[in-house]
Design an enzyme around this catalytic site. Structure first.
Site, mmCIF file in Angstrom:
data_model
loop_
_atom_site.group_PDB
_atom_site.id
_atom_site.type_symbol
_atom_site.label_atom_id
_atom_site.label_comp_id
_atom_site.label_asym_id
_atom_site.label_seq_id
_atom_site.Cartn_x
_atom_site.Cartn_y
_atom_site.Cartn_z
ATOM 1 N N GLY A 30 1.723 10.802 -0.040
ATOM 2 C CA GLY A 30 1.570 10.077 -1.294
ATOM 3 C C GLY A 30 0.150 10.149 -1.808
ATOM 4 N N GLY A 32 -2.554 7.946 -4.825
ATOM 5 C CA GLY A 32 -2.708 6.836 -5.766
ATOM 6 C C GLY A 32 -4.130 6.770 -6.261
ATOM 7 N N GLY A 33 -4.473 5.630 -6.850
ATOM 8 C CA GLY A 33 -5.793 5.474 -7.429
ATOM 9 C C GLY A 33 -6.908 5.529 -6.403
ATOM 10 N N GLU A 36 -5.650 10.054 -1.318
ATOM 11 C CA GLU A 36 -4.413 10.531 -0.722
ATOM 12 C C GLU A 36 -3.973 9.642 0.443
ATOM 13 O OE1 GLU A 36 -7.051 12.659 -1.079
ATOM 14 O OE2 GLU A 36 -6.352 13.669 -2.905
ATOM 15 N N VAL A 37 -2.670 9.712 0.717
ATOM 16 C CA VAL A 37 -2.100 9.004 1.861
ATOM 17 C C VAL A 37 -1.409 10.027 2.742
ATOM 18 C CG1 VAL A 37 -0.606 7.128 2.630
ATOM 19 C CG2 VAL A 37 -1.708 6.993 0.390
ATOM 20 N N LYS A 52 -5.081 6.519 4.762
ATOM 21 C CA LYS A 52 -5.406 6.594 3.342
ATOM 22 C C LYS A 52 -6.871 6.961 3.195
ATOM 23 C CE LYS A 52 -3.495 3.843 0.447
ATOM 24 N NZ LYS A 52 -3.027 2.661 -0.339
ATOM 25 N N ASP A 146 -5.353 -7.183 -6.609
ATOM 26 C CA ASP A 146 -4.706 -6.041 -7.268
ATOM 27 C C ASP A 146 -3.209 -6.067 -6.981
ATOM 28 O OD1 ASP A 146 -4.648 -3.817 -8.891
ATOM 29 O OD2 ASP A 146 -5.042 -2.398 -7.261
#
Length: 526
Positions: A30, A32-33, A36-37, A52, A146
């Protein structure tokens, strides 16, 4: 942690196949902001983890790095079933930081909402668990800052895992990406679509900003869309939501912090009441883990292990008229294998059992009917699982080099520490009960079995008592033939006394055994 909702093409698989510290990076899952994961393997503990990458930028400073490490350590202190556990923080020479977290199967709440709004019952249940997680974090002094659907995982058994407490970092603007980083001078944290008004304006925030973001997310779960940002909550005509639920959401979305609910403790309590009212109106048992239907639990218990808390007198049974009770039994597994050691969690939500499918392993399954899941590696032999009083951990014995070893594992498959040797022999070593910080087990002592106690505060192992009469425990299934009072003062057990059995009590301080019933036929399941 699954792929992050269609972002796989954004990954930079530069870490794949590499090793950092004790972690081997397996594959990207995955993005996201924050970065990477990856799915990775913890080489020391032999478990999967999620890694992450937290990207650095030119504006980052040593103070920012120190703050990041401090917040990660704080987040790692949160130990709750609805919070994704932070395991480790690894700093690379490239300036990147690796955050090592619990690997969670399932998909994000954001992915679930792509299928449309949730049913009111499901939305309430998931929101209740998120509220409990945030209540726990706030009690520990940690805000999330968040809160949004992409930071909530929904596991295959339908529970939530809240992720990314205080560790968000920017990587390009988008409506659902975190646009600013950790708290610092002149910096704002959050995702614009979920920010409270005071958060968006860069003003000082407190725990009530999480309540606002929670309200946005809950509204989205119920309607499939985000609320307006003009301070007035409008509900679509097509949305059927109970008045008390609408009122709660409206209050969470109040522009003024003082008009919002005071705490997530209040929110959770109101959600539980709403869930109970909804279940009552539909004739269904509440779906929350706190209110399992007694009938449903009884049916599962019957399917796992038949425990009849009666002293059976054969002659009386033949003469006494009894009412007929019909229970519906449901199989725990459908595959052809041998299962044993079934135990129900203290809250009645989960079954733990041993199966010889793919080697002896400990499996768990939600009583709601999800597929069983193994949480231990294959062992030569494994038996007598017992639940911790809070239902978060399971202790069990496994065979190693001919002897009995004890291991404690979380219900999510995380080891609570190294296994320890209990006895050089495997025969007749059986776990009995977990009370407070004490684990009780049986070990052979001469010609009889003795009750022993492990004090987890100092890991000491000591003999508690050896009753004057032999315990009626010769195999694993006989563990049900004795029990210990919750105040840890009294042992009650079935003891052979041909031609029948005696039901005996004894004080754990070597008190003289006192028979309750003598020479009864077939005393079992104390």
């Amino acid at each position: 942690m699954p792929p992050a909702d269609g972002n796989r093409e954004r990954l930079r698989p530069s870490l794949e196949g590499r090793k950092f510290s004790r972690y081997e990076i397996l594959e990207p899952i995955g993005a996201g902001g924050m970065g990477e994961v990856y799915k990775a393997r913890d080489l020391q503990l032999g478990r999967f983890v999620a890694v992450k990458t937290l990207r650095s930028s030119d504006e980052d400073s040593p103070e920012h790095a120190r703050r990041l490490a401090r917040e990660a350590r704080f987040a790692a202190s949160l130990d709750h079933p609805f919070i994704c556990k932070v395991h480790d923080l690894v700093e690379l020479e490239t300036g990147e930081t690796l955050l090592v977290m619990e690997y969670v199967e399932g998909r994000t709440l954001r992915a679930a909402l792509e299928d449309g709004p949730l049913s009111q019952a499901r939305a309430i249940r998931l929101a209740t668990e998120v509220a409990e997680a945030l209540e726990f974090a706030h009690a520990a002094g940690l805000m999330h800052r968040d809160m949004k659907p992409s930071n909530v995982m929904v596991t295959p058994n339908g529970h939530v895992k809240v992720m990314d407490f205080g560790i968000a970092k920017p990587d390009g603007p988008s409506e659902d990406s975190t646009t600013t980083t950790l708290t610092g001078s002149g910096r704002v944290v959050g995702t614009p679509a979920y920010m409270s008004p005071e958060q968006a304006k860069g003003r000082g925030v407190d725990k009530r900003t999480d309540i606002y973001s929670f309200g946005v997310m809950f509204y989205e779960c119920l309607t499939g869309a985000r609320p307006s940002t003009d301070g007035t909550t409008r509900w679509p005509d097509s949305t059927s939501v109970a008045p008390e639920v609408r009122q709660l959401v409206d209050q969470c979305l109040a522009p003024q912090p003082d008009a919002r609910p005071e705490s997530f403790s209040e929110i959770r309590a109101r959600l539980e009441q709403a869930g109970a009212a909804l279940a009552s109106s539909t004739g269904l048992a509440p779906a929350g883990r706190r209110r399992r239907s007694l009938v449903g639990v009884a049916a599962i218990v019957l399917a796992v292990i038949a425990i009849v808390l009666l002293v059976v007198f054969k002659d009386q049974w033949m003469r006494t008229e009894t009412a007929t009770t019909v229970a519906v039994q449901k199989p725990v597994v459908t595959w052809p294998s041998a299962e044993n050691g079934g135990r129900i969690s203290p809250d009645g939500s989960t079954v733990a059992f041993v199966s010889d499918r793919d080697g002896h392993r400990l499996w768990v399954r939600s009583v709601s009917g999800t597929e069983p899941k193994p949480i231990t590696p294959a062992r030569e032999d494994l038996r007598t699982p017992v639940w911790s009083p809070d239902g978060r951990q399971i202790a069990y014995l496994f065979k190693n080099s001919g002897g009995a070893w004890l291991e404690i594992i979380s219900v999510w498959g995380e080891s609570a520490g190294p296994a320890r040797a209990i006895d050089a022999s495997w025969d007749n070593v059986l776990l009995v009960k977990w009370i407070g910080s004490h684990l009780y087990l049986l070990r052979p002592q001469g010609n009889a079995d003795a009750l022993w106690r492990i004090d987890q505060t100092d890991n000491s192992l000591a003999r508690v008592t050896r009753p004057g009469a032999s315990l009626l425990v010769t195999r694993e299934s006989d563990v049900a033939n004795l029990d210990i009072s919750l105040d840890e003062t009294t042992l009650v057990f079935a003891s052979p006394n041909p031609p029948g059995d005696d039901l005996v009590t004894a004080a754990l301080d070597e008190g003289t055994p006192a028979p309750l019933f003598k020479n009864s036929n077939g005393i079992r399941a104390v």
